[in-house]
Design an enzyme around this catalytic site. Structure first.
Site, mmCIF file in Angstrom:
data_model
loop_
_atom_site.group_PDB
_atom_site.id
_atom_site.type_symbol
_atom_site.label_atom_id
_atom_site.label_comp_id
_atom_site.label_asym_id
_atom_site.label_seq_id
_atom_site.Cartn_x
_atom_site.Cartn_y
_atom_site.Cartn_z
ATOM 1 N N GLY A 1 38.528 38.943 28.259
ATOM 2 C CA GLY A 1 37.315 39.657 28.631
ATOM 3 C C GLY A 1 36.274 39.557 27.543
ATOM 4 N N GLN B 1 28.901 41.525 22.560
ATOM 5 C CA GLN B 1 29.741 40.747 21.640
ATOM 6 C C GLN B 1 29.111 39.399 21.267
ATOM 7 O OE1 GLN B 1 33.503 41.427 24.131
ATOM 8 N NE2 GLN B 1 34.300 41.304 22.044
ATOM 9 N N CYS C 1 40.867 42.835 20.210
ATOM 10 C CA CYS C 1 39.483 42.611 20.608
ATOM 11 C C CYS C 1 38.948 41.396 19.852
ATOM 12 C CB CYS C 1 38.659 43.850 20.273
ATOM 13 S SG CYS C 1 36.900 43.666 20.595
ATOM 14 N N LEU C 2 38.208 40.552 20.545
ATOM 15 C CA LEU C 2 37.653 39.351 19.901
ATOM 16 C C LEU C 2 36.681 39.723 18.779
ATOM 17 C CD1 LEU C 2 36.968 37.129 23.054
ATOM 18 C CD2 LEU C 2 38.869 36.931 21.436
ATOM 19 N N HIS D 1 38.209 48.388 28.584
ATOM 20 C CA HIS D 1 37.863 47.858 27.255
ATOM 21 C C HIS D 1 36.434 47.301 27.238
ATOM 22 C CE1 HIS D 1 38.984 45.652 23.404
ATOM 23 N NE2 HIS D 1 37.897 45.000 23.780
ATOM 24 N N GLU D 2 36.098 46.505 28.259
ATOM 25 C CA GLU D 2 34.751 45.901 28.300
ATOM 26 C C GLU D 2 33.687 46.954 28.627
ATOM 27 O OE1 GLU D 2 34.717 43.169 26.924
ATOM 28 O OE2 GLU D 2 36.825 42.684 27.188
ATOM 29 N N HIS E 1 32.681 48.520 25.535
ATOM 30 C CA HIS E 1 31.725 47.697 24.777
ATOM 31 C C HIS E 1 30.290 47.983 25.215
ATOM 32 C CE1 HIS E 1 33.931 45.087 22.110
ATOM 33 N NE2 HIS E 1 34.755 44.671 23.051
HETATM 34 ZN ZN LIG Z 1 36.594 43.804 22.807
#
Ligand SMILES: [Zn+2]
Length: 169
Positions: free
Chosen positions: A45, A50, A92-93, A134-135, A138
């Site tokens: 995701g 991000q 998380c990226l 999660h997204e 963000h």
């Molecule tokens: Zn993330």
């Protein structure tokens, strides 16, 4: 085009994103870039903040491209339903190298526009519900680290601070 991923500490990751006024060709290009960036990472995701764009767009594919119908694009998503609870390890990226157990809903229904600007509702259970939540976080400027408490949170924040000071973040 693969875009650089911002990391914990970048201001845009810590502030709420703005709604998309209209799904223009420019927004469509951004979505294409987000999908490419997510697959290249690889991740399941990605949210627009991000890649440094403070807009309410998320892309999710828990199959990471293996399932041809796995890709979900949501513009201006909102929760229709959140229920149940799951407790799993999550990363998380934008927080590479760190994982923690995070409480998430077991089932989520999201409502929003797809990339054609058509309103859709998508349901997610298990991992997909986790990815949605999660997204969505963000888009509100919340990272999984912010949902932790106590020692685990302090440890991660302290390590990130150290890495930042050393120029390694
Ligand atoms: Zn993330």
């Amino acid at each position: 085009m693969i875009r650089p991923l911002l990391r914990y500490g970048a201001p845009v990751l810590h502030e709420p994103a703005s709604p998309v006024a209209e799904v223009t060709p420019e927004i469509d290009r951004l979505i294409t870039d987000m999908v490419q960036t997510m697959y290249a990472a690889p991740g399941i995701g990605l949210a627009a903040p991000q890649v440094g764009v403070s807009l309410r767009i998320l892309v999710v594919d828990i199959s990471i491209g293996r399932d041809l119908n796995g890709l979900i694009v949501m513009v201006n998503p909102e929760f229709v339903l959140r229920e149940g609870m799951q407790l799993e390890e999550e990363g998380c990226l934008s927080v590479p190298g760190f994982n923690a157990t995070v409480v998430r809903p077991a089932r989520v229904i999201l409502k929003g526009l797809d990339r054609s600007g058509v309103e859709r509702e998508v349901e997610g259970n298990g991992l997909l519900a986790r990815a949605f939540q999660h997204e969505m976080d963000h888009l509100d400027g919340t990272l999984f680290v912010d949902r932790l408490r106590g020692i685990k949170k302090d440890l991660i924040v302290r390590k990130i601070r150290k890495l930042t000071k050393a120029g390694k973040w």
